[in-house]
Design a protein around this motif. Sequence first.
Motif, PDB file in Angstrom:
ATOM      1  N   PHE A   1       8.915 -14.711  -9.711  1.00 53.42           N
ATOM      2  CA  PHE A   1       9.017 -13.796  -8.438  1.00 53.42           C
ATOM      3  C   PHE A   1       8.705 -12.604  -9.089  1.00 53.42           C
ATOM      4  CE2 PHE A   1       9.768 -12.111  -4.515  1.00 53.42           C
ATOM      5  CZ  PHE A   1      10.619 -11.073  -4.719  1.00 53.42           C
ATOM      6  N   VAL A   2       7.715 -11.660  -8.174  1.00 48.82           N
ATOM      7  CA  VAL A   2       7.539 -10.295  -8.577  1.00 48.82           C
ATOM      8  C   VAL A   2       8.052  -9.481  -7.326  1.00 48.82           C
ATOM      9  CG1 VAL A   2       5.552  -8.572  -8.782  1.00 48.82           C
ATOM     10  CG2 VAL A   2       5.466 -11.030  -9.859  1.00 48.82           C
ATOM     11  N   ALA A   3       7.392  -9.831  -6.113  1.00 47.35           N
ATOM     12  CA  ALA A   3       7.809  -9.070  -4.990  1.00 47.35           C
ATOM     13  C   ALA A   3       7.386  -9.821  -3.706  1.00 47.35           C
ATOM     14  CB  ALA A   3       7.011  -7.794  -5.040  1.00 47.35           C
ATOM     15  N   ALA A   4       8.239  -9.569  -2.558  1.00 40.55           N
ATOM     16  CA  ALA A   4       8.132 -10.192  -1.289  1.00 40.55           C
ATOM     17  C   ALA A   4       8.181  -9.327  -0.146  1.00 40.55           C
ATOM     18  CB  ALA A   4       9.115 -11.408  -0.974  1.00 40.55           C
ATOM     19  N   ILE A   5       7.492  -9.403   0.969  1.00 38.80           N
ATOM     20  CA  ILE A   5       7.541  -8.710   2.108  1.00 38.80           C
ATOM     21  C   ILE A   5       7.828  -9.432   3.432  1.00 38.80           C
ATOM     22  CG2 ILE A   5       5.324  -8.526   2.324  1.00 38.80           C
ATOM     23  CD1 ILE A   5       5.336  -5.511   2.986  1.00 38.80           C
ATOM     24  N   SER A   6       8.518  -8.775   4.327  1.00 41.25           N
ATOM     25  CA  SER A   6       8.981  -9.609   5.631  1.00 41.25           C
ATOM     26  C   SER A   6       7.387  -9.360   6.532  1.00 41.25           C
ATOM     27  CB  SER A   6      10.028  -9.298   6.364  1.00 41.25           C
ATOM     28  OG  SER A   6       9.777  -7.728   6.621  1.00 41.25           O
ATOM     29  N   ARG A   7       7.502 -10.033   7.591  1.00 42.87           N
ATOM     30  CA  ARG A   7       6.469 -10.254   8.390  1.00 42.87           C
ATOM     31  C   ARG A   7       5.979  -8.808   9.272  1.00 42.87           C
ATOM     32  NH1 ARG A   7       9.521 -14.630   9.305  1.00 42.87           N
ATOM     33  NH2 ARG A   7       8.574 -16.630   9.329  1.00 42.87           N
ATOM     34  N   SER A   8       7.100  -7.916   9.241  1.00 41.44           N
ATOM     35  CA  SER A   8       6.847  -6.623   9.974  1.00 41.44           C
ATOM     36  C   SER A   8       6.480  -5.653   8.740  1.00 41.44           C
ATOM     37  CB  SER A   8       8.042  -6.178  10.833  1.00 41.44           C
ATOM     38  OG  SER A   8       9.169  -5.836   9.944  1.00 41.44           O
ATOM     39  N   GLY A   9       7.020  -5.897   7.533  1.00 40.04           N
ATOM     40  CA  GLY A   9       6.857  -4.991   6.360  1.00 40.04           C
ATOM     41  C   GLY A   9       8.239  -4.362   6.245  1.00 40.04           C
TER      42      GLY A   9
ATOM     43  N   LYS B   1      10.965  -3.349 -10.183  1.00 38.63           N
ATOM     44  CA  LYS B   1      11.481  -2.438  -9.528  1.00 38.63           C
ATOM     45  C   LYS B   1      11.318  -0.966  -9.866  1.00 38.63           C
ATOM     46  CE  LYS B   1      14.871  -3.694  -7.155  1.00 38.63           C
ATOM     47  NZ  LYS B   1      16.436  -4.159  -6.805  1.00 38.63           N
ATOM     48  N   GLY B   2      10.657  -0.256  -9.065  1.00 35.55           N
ATOM     49  CA  GLY B   2      10.529   1.378  -9.312  1.00 35.55           C
ATOM     50  C   GLY B   2       8.975   1.299  -9.949  1.00 35.55           C
ATOM     51  N   ARG B   3       8.226   0.481 -10.531  1.00 35.04           N
ATOM     52  CA  ARG B   3       6.828   0.571 -10.765  1.00 35.04           C
ATOM     53  C   ARG B   3       5.953  -0.024  -9.920  1.00 35.04           C
ATOM     54  NH1 ARG B   3       5.538  -2.122 -15.463  1.00 35.04           N
ATOM     55  NH2 ARG B   3       6.964  -3.609 -15.067  1.00 35.04           N
ATOM     56  N   PHE B   4       6.388  -1.171  -9.183  1.00 35.20           N
ATOM     57  CA  PHE B   4       5.439  -1.922  -8.408  1.00 35.20           C
ATOM     58  C   PHE B   4       5.722  -1.819  -6.830  1.00 35.20           C
ATOM     59  CE2 PHE B   4       4.237  -5.647 -11.731  1.00 35.20           C
ATOM     60  CZ  PHE B   4       3.752  -4.779 -12.432  1.00 35.20           C
ATOM     61  N   THR B   5       4.638  -1.586  -6.084  1.00 30.55           N
ATOM     62  CA  THR B   5       4.939  -1.557  -4.790  1.00 30.55           C
ATOM     63  C   THR B   5       3.991  -2.791  -3.785  1.00 30.55           C
ATOM     64  OG1 THR B   5       5.333   0.807  -5.002  1.00 30.55           O
ATOM     65  CG2 THR B   5       4.874  -0.028  -2.755  1.00 30.55           C
TER      66      THR B   5
ATOM     67  N   ASN C   1      -5.286  -8.281   7.739  1.00 29.07           N
ATOM     68  CA  ASN C   1      -4.915  -9.324   7.065  1.00 29.07           C
ATOM     69  C   ASN C   1      -4.805  -9.649   5.576  1.00 29.07           C
ATOM     70  OD1 ASN C   1      -4.796 -10.422   9.551  1.00 29.07           O
ATOM     71  ND2 ASN C   1      -6.386 -12.017   9.239  1.00 29.07           N
ATOM     72  N   THR C   2      -4.134  -8.132   5.082  1.00 33.70           N
ATOM     73  CA  THR C   2      -4.044  -7.982   3.689  1.00 33.70           C
ATOM     74  C   THR C   2      -2.742  -7.742   3.220  1.00 33.70           C
ATOM     75  OG1 THR C   2      -6.506  -7.444   3.730  1.00 33.70           O
ATOM     76  CG2 THR C   2      -5.172  -6.871   1.781  1.00 33.70           C
ATOM     77  N   VAL C   3      -2.374  -7.967   2.053  1.00 34.30           N
ATOM     78  CA  VAL C   3      -0.995  -7.746   1.300  1.00 34.30           C
ATOM     79  C   VAL C   3      -1.517  -7.163  -0.033  1.00 34.30           C
ATOM     80  CG1 VAL C   3      -0.827 -10.070   0.515  1.00 34.30           C
ATOM     81  CG2 VAL C   3       1.106  -8.464   0.467  1.00 34.30           C
ATOM     82  N   TYR C   4      -0.888  -5.850  -0.508  1.00 33.99           N
ATOM     83  CA  TYR C   4      -1.310  -5.193  -1.642  1.00 33.99           C
ATOM     84  C   TYR C   4       0.003  -5.434  -2.506  1.00 33.99           C
ATOM     85  CZ  TYR C   4      -4.508  -3.398   1.467  1.00 33.99           C
ATOM     86  OH  TYR C   4      -5.763  -3.242   2.525  1.00 33.99           O
ATOM     87  N   LEU C   5      -0.415  -5.331  -3.730  1.00 28.18           N
ATOM     88  CA  LEU C   5       0.576  -5.157  -4.927  1.00 28.18           C
ATOM     89  C   LEU C   5      -0.013  -3.968  -5.892  1.00 28.18           C
ATOM     90  CD1 LEU C   5       3.286  -6.162  -6.101  1.00 28.18           C
ATOM     91  CD2 LEU C   5       2.088  -7.453  -7.906  1.00 28.18           C
ATOM     92  N   GLU C   6       0.690  -2.808  -5.407  1.00 22.44           N
ATOM     93  CA  GLU C   6       0.407  -1.559  -6.480  1.00 22.44           C
ATOM     94  C   GLU C   6       1.358  -1.696  -7.673  1.00 22.44           C
ATOM     95  OE1 GLU C   6      -1.638   0.978  -5.129  1.00 22.44           O
ATOM     96  OE2 GLU C   6      -1.740   1.781  -7.192  1.00 22.44           O
ATOM     97  N   MET C   7       0.518  -1.561  -8.799  1.00 21.49           N
ATOM     98  CA  MET C   7       1.239  -1.822 -10.189  1.00 21.49           C
ATOM     99  C   MET C   7       1.091  -0.628 -10.885  1.00 21.49           C
ATOM    100  SD  MET C   7       0.332  -5.668 -11.122  1.00 21.49           S
ATOM    101  CE  MET C   7      -1.412  -5.533 -11.460  1.00 21.49           C
ATOM    102  N   ASN C   8       2.100   0.106 -11.043  1.00 21.94           N
ATOM    103  CA  ASN C   8       2.081   1.325 -11.872  1.00 21.94           C
ATOM    104  C   ASN C   8       2.916   1.309 -13.097  1.00 21.94           C
ATOM    105  OD1 ASN C   8       0.453   2.903  -9.806  1.00 21.94           O
ATOM    106  ND2 ASN C   8       2.456   2.941  -8.823  1.00 21.94           N
TER     107      ASN C   8
END
Length: 127
Positions: free
Chosen positions: A47-55, A65-69, A77-84
């Motif tokens: 597991f990396v991250a998850a987001i609910s229906r509304s966000g 945590k603290g590095r990825f968003t 219709n898109t989900v993103y994973l920002e990796m810093n």
Amino acid sequence: QVQLVESGGGLVQAGGSLRLSCTTSGRTFSNYVLGWFCQAPGKEREFVAAISRSGAIINYAGSVKGRFTISRDNGKNTVYLEMNSQKPEDAAIYYCAAETQFYSVRRVVVPTNYDYWGQGTQVTVSS
């Protein structure tokens, strides 16, 4: 049937950034809880991250945590994973996944609770 398509993977230097995207067809994107998982060679899918229906509800693995968003745009219709601040240990194939059940922290971290998966996108981090 829901088809998820990831993009945005590639090679990045340690400390750098990448943004992964996952798009899907269909008009019910906002009905899905969405997650990102990663799998390195010889390891189980994690597991990396998850987001609910509304966000409104988001959870991260402690290692990111603290590095990825994670974020989503239901209109696109898109989900993103920002990796810093990427680390060599972030290298893996990253998958997005969707599930139709209610959001709970205990559910979203378990890969088998997801109904649909993308094909994955490779992320390589050079040191």
